[in-house]
Design an enzyme around this catalytic site. Structure first.
Site, short mmCIF file in Angstrom:
data_model
loop_
_atom_site.label_atom_id
_atom_site.label_comp_id
_atom_site.label_asym_id
_atom_site.label_seq_id
_atom_site.Cartn_x
_atom_site.Cartn_y
_atom_site.Cartn_z
N GLU B 60 -7.54 1.89 7.73
CA GLU B 60 -8.85 1.73 7.07
C GLU B 60 -9.55 0.42 7.41
OE1 GLU B 60 -6.24 2.99 5.32
OE2 GLU B 60 -6.95 4.97 4.69
N HIS B 129 -4.61 6.54 -7.07
CA HIS B 129 -5.59 7.45 -6.46
C HIS B 129 -6.72 7.79 -7.41
CE1 HIS B 129 -2.57 7.98 -3.37
NE2 HIS B 129 -3.36 8.78 -2.70
#
Lengths: 343, 323
Positions: B60, B129
């Site tokens: 990322e 998450h």
């Protein structure tokens, strides 16, 4: 390179260049332009140091003195239109890209005549015209940015390449290796240039790098690497020429470790107590890139005292004019506070 | 008007903009051959090929930075984060590299990039998450932050985001991907920075965004049965925030509740309250209330998760407490 590494990364060839500067075959004008460029960087940085001492430049100011041969050698081998991106020790890269010294110095003093209208400062200047993309203050963050510039060059098939400069300290950031992986995977036209000046701020390479041969750090990704002597501008130029040819021909990224040395502290506030005076003096006395190159030019009969004096005078005039401009250019209007946030 | 899922609307927005402009490309984890981890990029690889629909490694920080560099170099990247939770690894490039380019260059450079992906809680995926990053990004000058609720806004705002010369953080929601809503036919672009009145009312204003809008509408229906008339405002864009729309509605109803699927502290709700205090104080007949998730990491256990996440009943109770 170990045999094991060679097996895993067959296309990665890493070499430490030991070639002494041979007569370059370069035209006289080019050689003198390189000398002039290095001298301009030196004098510009000395002047910036003075202005900082006078309180005209604030905050951080990272000087390039001692490292002049690195960017001069590499940019002398590049083509107009190739992109350049670097970290916060960036004044020299802008000069080497042909950006106006007045605009750079005025940015250092935070004036409207600066490249970023005084809103960027020493570490943040850009020139779309000269394809200079900063000037970045987060160590290592310019490496994926440079990789992205190369991605755009390949996407648009421009034939241009990106020089991504960073230091030995930045070479330990994880995102550098994320970039190496993608650049090699996608064969991007990017040259990673590690300016190894022996110290990541105050931490020596030996104290921060498990393996100090930084040019080998692309091996795991199949990125070839070369180490060159960054105190000799012709060695840098010759090394860069080969690397640029490789990358421009579409063979993917290349890693150059350029061994150099910074004479001043990391920034203006750094008394540099982590190294000995003798070490610094040794570089200044025996390995200075400008003195070395001057001696070479003299020995080759390319220039003599009169020619050097002329260059010195020209450079001095440019730097003085830049300093004057940087003092006289007004501060940005208060309304500039609110401009350029969004389009 | 035809209906489509939010997922399809987002896909259509990207496909239409890619047809319109060759410089637009999509990159991220699993966006190409896998067709998107949540199938939002379904079909793009087949239409546009691997040069414009780029599968990245799981990296990322690297690909967010690469995207920003590509934007500086003249492209218009749409960078997908599999979820915004993973963008924590990349936030330096969103904030330091993308958002500040224009300002630090004195207006010389732009960074036309869209960072998009699901944000907020999903269902039973645990604490790492399940986080709403809207307040984080909305605090950063130089970014545009968008969080649509329905398919029409998802499509129209994503198209506007891709055309924007400024960097955009585009926050989607996994639980909304499969929901269907009307979408106008033909070219549909929604102006960034404008809130939308989803339901007119006179007794109280409920302000929300993203999945919270659904809860606000559900609560408004329940409250209508009790004779309480709610005006529901969907902020849609969180930066710049449409203060005028919030204040106009407050002037009309004199009561304000903010619904947010996220933590209460330093939230978008906190910001709305500050705006009401600073600019709408004389219109307030009651304290402005925050109706949010509980101030804890999101638990996994079904009952605890249910207790932690904001629901319509919480909104109903809040409204009743100030009427």
């Amino acid at each position: 390179m170990s045999p094991a590494a060679a097996k895993k990364a067959p296309s990665a060839k890493t070499t430490a260049s030991k070639a002494a500067a041979a007569p370059s075959g370069l035209p006289k004008e080019k050689l003198l332009a390189m000398f002039r460029e290095m001298l301009l960087i030196r004098r510009f940085e000395e002047k910036a140091g003075q202005l900082y001492g006078m309180g005209l430049i604030g905050g951080f100011c990272h000087l390039y003195i001692g490292q002049e041969a690195v960017v001069t050698g590499i940019q002398s081998a590049a083509k107009a239109g190739d992109a350049v991106i670097t970290t916060y020790r960036d004044h020299a890269h802008m000069l080497a890209c042909g950006m106006d010294p007045k605009g750079i110095m005025a940015e250092l003093t935070g004036r409207i005549g600066g490249f970023s209208k005084g809103k960027g400062g020493s570490m943040h200047m850009f020139s779309v015209e000269k394809q200079f993309f900063g000037g970045h203050g987060i160590v290592g963050a310019n490496v994926p940015l440079g990789t992205g510039l190369a991605f755009a060059q390949k996407y648009k098939n421009t034939g241009h390449i990106t020089m991504t400069y960073f230091g030995d300290g930045a070479a330990n950031q994880g995102q550098v290796y994320e970039s190496f992986n993608m650049a090699s995977l996608w064969q991007l036209p990017v040259i990673y240039i590690i300016e190894n000046n022996e110290y990541a701020m105050g931490t020596s390479t030996k104290r921060h790098a498990a393996n100090t041969e930084l040019y080998k750090r692309g091996e795991a990704f199949g990125i070839p690497g070369v180490q060159v002597n960054g105190m000799n501008v012709l060695e840098v130029y010759e090394g860069a020429k080969k690397v640029i040819e490789h990358v421009r021909s579409g063979k993917g990224p290349y890693l150059m470790e350029v061994k150099t040395y910074r004479y001043r502290g990391h920034s203006m506030s750094d008394p540099a107590k982590y190294r000995t005076k003798e070490e610094v003096e040794d570089y200044k006395e025996n390995r200075d890139p400008i003195t070395t190159f001057r001696k070479y030019l003299e020995a080759e009969g390319i220039a003599g005292d009169a020619a050097f004096k002329k260059i010195e005078d020209e450079v001095k005039a440019i730097v003085n004019a830049a300093a004057e401009f940087a003092k006289e250019s007004p501060e940005p209007e208060p309304t500039e506070l609110w401009t350029d946030v969004l389009s | 008007m035809p209906t489509m899922t939010v997922r399809e609307a987002l896909r259509d927005a990207m496909a239409e903009e890619m047809r319109r402009d060759e410089d637009v490309f999509v990159m991220g984890e699993e966006v190409a051959e896998y067709q998107g981890a949540y199938k939002v990029t379904q079909g793009l690889l087949q239409e546009f090929g691997p040069a414009r629909v780029v599968d990245t490694p799981i990296t990322e920080y690297g690909f967010a930075g690469l995207g920003v560099g590509a934007a500086m170099g003249g492209l218009k990247p749409v960078v997908e984060f599999m979820t915004f939770n993973f963008a924590m690894q990349a936030i330096d490039h969103i904030v330091n590299s993308a958002a500040k380019t224009n300002y630090m260059s004195g207006g010389q450079m732009r960074c036309p990039i869209v960072f998009r992906g699901p944000n907020g809680s999903a269902s039973r995926v645990g604490a790492q998450h399940s986080q709403n990053y809207a307040p984080w990004y909305a605090s950063v000058p130089g970014l545009l932050v968008i969080a649509p609720y329905d398919s029409a806004d998802a499509k129209g705002l994503l198209k506007a985001a891709i055309r924007s010369p400024d960097p955009v953080v585009f926050l989607e929601n996994e639980l909304l991907y499969g929901q269907s809503f009307d979408v106008p036919e033909g070219e549909h672009v929604v102006e960034i920075g404008k809130a939308r009145v989803h339901r007119e009312g006179k007794d109280v204003t409920i302000v929300s965004y993203a999945i919270g809008v659904g809860l606000a509408l559900e609560a408004a229906n329940i409250l209508a049965a009790d004779g309480i008339s709610c005006e529901v405002i969907d902020l849609r864009t969180l930066r710049p925030l449409d203060e005028a729309a919030v204040l106009a509605s407050l002037k009309k109803t004199n009561r304000l509740v903010v619904v947010e699927e996220g933590w209460p502290v330093c939230s978008i709700a906190s910001e709305i309250i500050a705006i009401a205090m600073e600019k709408g104080f004389d219109d307030l007949d009651a304290p402005v209330l925050r109706v949010t998730n509980k101030d804890v990491p999101l638990p996994y256990a079904h009952n605890l998760e249910k207790a932690a996440v904001v629901k319509a009943a919480d909104v109903v109770a809040a409204v009743k407490s100030i009427i």
